[in-house]
Design a protein around this motif. Structure first.
Motif, short mmCIF file in Angstrom:
data_model
loop_
_atom_site.label_atom_id
_atom_site.label_comp_id
_atom_site.label_asym_id
_atom_site.label_seq_id
_atom_site.Cartn_x
_atom_site.Cartn_y
_atom_site.Cartn_z
N SER A 1 -8.75 -11.32 20.62
CA SER A 1 -8.45 -11.72 22.01
C SER A 1 -7.17 -12.52 22.08
O SER A 1 -6.41 -12.39 23.04
N THR A 2 -6.92 -13.36 21.08
CA THR A 2 -5.69 -14.15 21.07
C THR A 2 -4.47 -13.23 20.99
O THR A 2 -3.50 -13.40 21.73
N GLY B 1 -17.22 -17.10 21.51
CA GLY B 1 -16.06 -16.47 20.89
C GLY B 1 -16.31 -15.02 20.54
O GLY B 1 -15.80 -14.50 19.56
N THR C 1 -16.70 -10.90 22.15
CA THR C 1 -16.44 -10.05 23.30
C THR C 1 -17.67 -9.19 23.51
O THR C 1 -18.10 -8.51 22.60
N ASP D 1 -0.32 -18.62 9.64
CA ASP D 1 0.05 -20.04 9.76
C ASP D 1 -0.98 -20.97 9.13
O ASP D 1 -0.71 -22.14 8.86
P1 GTP Z 1 -14.18 -11.59 19.18
O1 GTP Z 1 -13.87 -11.58 20.65
O2 GTP Z 1 -15.51 -12.15 18.90
O3 GTP Z 1 -13.94 -10.29 18.51
O4 GTP Z 1 -13.18 -12.66 18.53
P2 GTP Z 1 -11.65 -12.47 18.44
O5 GTP Z 1 -11.37 -11.61 17.26
O6 GTP Z 1 -11.15 -12.05 19.78
O7 GTP Z 1 -11.10 -13.91 18.08
P3 GTP Z 1 -10.30 -14.92 19.01
O8 GTP Z 1 -9.04 -14.35 19.53
O9 GTP Z 1 -11.26 -15.50 19.97
O10 GTP Z 1 -9.89 -16.00 17.90
C1 GTP Z 1 -10.85 -16.69 17.15
C2 GTP Z 1 -10.30 -18.06 16.79
O11 GTP Z 1 -9.17 -17.94 15.92
C3 GTP Z 1 -9.81 -18.86 17.99
O12 GTP Z 1 -10.20 -20.20 17.81
C4 GTP Z 1 -8.31 -18.71 17.94
O13 GTP Z 1 -7.63 -19.78 18.52
C5 GTP Z 1 -8.06 -18.63 16.45
N1 GTP Z 1 -6.84 -17.88 16.13
C6 GTP Z 1 -6.49 -16.65 16.58
N2 GTP Z 1 -5.29 -16.29 16.06
C7 GTP Z 1 -4.88 -17.31 15.27
C8 GTP Z 1 -3.72 -17.52 14.46
O14 GTP Z 1 -2.80 -16.72 14.37
N3 GTP Z 1 -3.67 -18.70 13.78
C9 GTP Z 1 -4.65 -19.63 13.84
N4 GTP Z 1 -4.50 -20.75 13.14
N5 GTP Z 1 -5.73 -19.47 14.59
C10 GTP Z 1 -5.87 -18.33 15.30
#
Ligand code: GTP
Length: 506
Positions: free
Chosen positions: A20-21, A53, A55, A135
């Motif tokens: 999602s990020t 967290g 989807t 990072d």
């Molecule tokens: P689902 O929707 O359950 O599939 O999760 P997701 O894969 O969409 O993960 P999401 O984007 O919610 O990120 C999960 C966590 O990782 C969040 O707390 C983000 O802020 C963190 N995060 C995502 N990308 C990065 C990154 O590049 N660096 C760091 N340090 N944290 C990250």
């Protein structure tokens, strides 16, 4: 937009690897959402999704991107991240030509990385591997690249390394999507052939269907038909998601967008269904299947005065989730309630949490049970979704021939694959009743949180299953009855007796 300037892709990842990020960053770069808004995770909409967290519902967005002087229409098709929704994932993937496989550079390959890779690979999609979270101090990109090479035969040293959080190298993801993912092949002059891959209920507009147009086009006023149900509809609106609904004149071959028609309920919108013009039938897409509930549980209001309120809440929630099955159930101990069927235990937890949070009702949910199959000697077969349905052979007057239970497995049977010196993929066949109880918790605790799990349906197997009843003052208590393997009765029975001894006053 001609088909050759369209790209349809998705991001697949294990939970929390940053899907999602990354989606948010891509929408920011292309101006679909503003950076200032800091509207964290536009594609995840439900509060429960933000909290956990995860989807739950797939969301799609279209964006425009210019590369080397050429404008591209890029459709990001979001897929649900959890195994319970793997059918939705595979249908969303069917609307793409390629996918970004996102892996957390600190965690490395996890169960859903493997499962999602094989889903995408088996559908012939171009897979672009991307390492995220570089990072983080604990990131080990070299090690994870090696794993990806061993597990999936990706060429080493060709991985994009990004930080979705800071935005570093994220634009290169869009460049790769344009350069490496093939454009859809479709002919807008052929009759309409479209795949429905997501739908939801909107209070104002009614049922919204997301479709991928493989051939032909669709516009307002078209008379269309579902290949699965044969029901006919008239299209009242078409458009793209960007990120909200944006009306367009028409949608053409290669594009992804929505249509609204006179569909009354989301239960008419089958994920994986083919829509075509009434007058020009086409061959439907292969592999259509209806999602089957794999976990059943009784749901009761904590306060019986809340029955009506809970009924309304269930109606509202199932408006947007037709994969939940609902039947009335009455329990001597808990009163009137429902027996609900879910795709898996996470699906069940999310549903319960939404009931409590969005509708402010407190509920009692019974121990989940899987659908057992009972074959009677007269040849009839019945599905047992509740201990109360378990046939009593004395009363029925005929005998049970066999009882079987559903199994789950993943990958090839009983195999071990080492993907590096510290990580192994184990495939096995397990009764699904084990997974819906505490297998996952045990796996997590025995592996200090390192192991992850994925599963799929693997048919039924005969087993020595019995119904365990618990008597209080010689009366059976229906709410405590459960179907289980005979070898478990003694342990589970003693466990319940011990807890009741402490709970009930002398
Ligand atoms: P689902 O929707 O359950 O599939 O999760 P997701 O894969 O969409 O993960 P999401 O984007 O919610 O990120 C999960 C966590 O990782 C969040 O707390 C983000 O802020 C963190 N995060 C995502 N990308 C990065 C990154 O590049 N660096 C760091 N340090 N944290 C990250």
């Amino acid at each position: 937009f001609d088909v050759d300037s369209v790209r349809n892709f998705s991001i697949i990842a294990h939970i929390d690897h940053g899907k999602s990020t990354l989606a948010d960053r891509l929408l920011e770069i292309t101006g679909v959402i503003s950076k200032e808004k800091k509207n964290a995770q536009v594609l995840d909409k439900l509060p429960v999704e933000r909290q956990r967290g995860i989807t739950v519902k797939a969301q799609t967005a279209s964006m425009f991107y210019e590369k080397d002087g050429k404008k591209y229409l890029i459709n990001l098709i979001d897929t649900p991240g959890h195994v319970d929704f793997s059918y939705e994932v595979s249908r969303s993937l069917a609307a793409c030509q390629g996918t970004v496989l996102l892996v957390d550079a600190a965690q490395g390959i996890q169960a859903q990385t493997v499962a999602n890779f094989y889903l995408a690979f088996s559908q012939g999609l171009k897979v672009i591997p991307v390492l995220n979270k570089v990072d983080l101090p604990g990131a080990e990109p070299e090690r994870v690249e090696k794993q990806m090479h061993t597990a999936f035969e990706f060429e080493q040293n060709r991985f994009l390394r990004i930080s979705a959080k800071s935005g570093s190298n994220v634009e290169q993801v869009l460049e790769k999507v344009v350069d490496e993912i093939p454009h859809p092949i479709g002919n807008r002059d052929l009759p309409l052939r479209s795949l429905l891959f997501d739908s939801w209920y909107d209070t104002y507009a009614g049922v919204i269907c997301l479709i991928s147009i493989v051939d032909g086009s669709i516009k307002k006023g078209d008379k269309i038909m579902s290949a699965h149900t044969g029901v006919k509809y008239e299209v009242s609106q078409v458009g793209i998601m960007s990120p909200g609904m944006k009306k367009t004149q028409a949608l053409y071959a290669g594009q992804v967008g929505y249509f609204v028609c006179n569909m009354k309920s989301i239960s008419e919108a089958y994920i994986g269904d083919t829509f075509h013009l009434v007058k020009q039938p086409v061959s439907p897409f292969e592999g259509f299947k209806q999602p089957k509930p794999m976990v059943f549980a009784g749901l009761f209001p904590s306060d019986s005065n809340d029955f009506e309120k809970l009924q309304d809440a269930i109606n509202q929630l199932t408006l947007n989730d037709s994969s939940v099955t609902v039947n009335k159930e009455t329990s001597n101990a808990l009163g009137q309630g429902w027996r609900l069927g879910f795709l898996g235990t996470l699906h069940m937890d999310v549903f319960r949490q939404r009931l409590e949070e969005e509708y402010d009702v407190s509920v009692i949910i019974s121990h989940p049970t899987v659908p057992y199959k009972v074959t009677l000697t007269n040849g009839t077969e019945q599905l047992v979704k509740s201990p109360a349905d378990f046939p009593d052979k004395v009363k029925l007057g005929y005998n049970i021939e066999k009882i079987s239970e559903p199994y789950y497995y993943r990958g090839s049977l009983n195999s071990h694959t080492y993907i590096d010196e510290s990580r192994v993929i184990i495939s096995a066949r397990l009764p699904s009743s084990e997974i819906v109880t505490d297998f996952y918790d045990k796996l997590k605790s025995h592996s200090s949180g390192f192991a992850s799990l994925d599963y799929e349906d693997s048919g039924y197997e005969t087993a020595d299953l019995v119904k365990m009843e618990v008597l209080l003052n010689n009366e059976p208590v229906d709410a405590l009855a459960a179907v289980m393997h005979r070898s478990r009765v003694e342990t589970n029975g003693r466990d319940i007796a011990k807890r009741l001894k402490d709970l009930i006053k002398r």
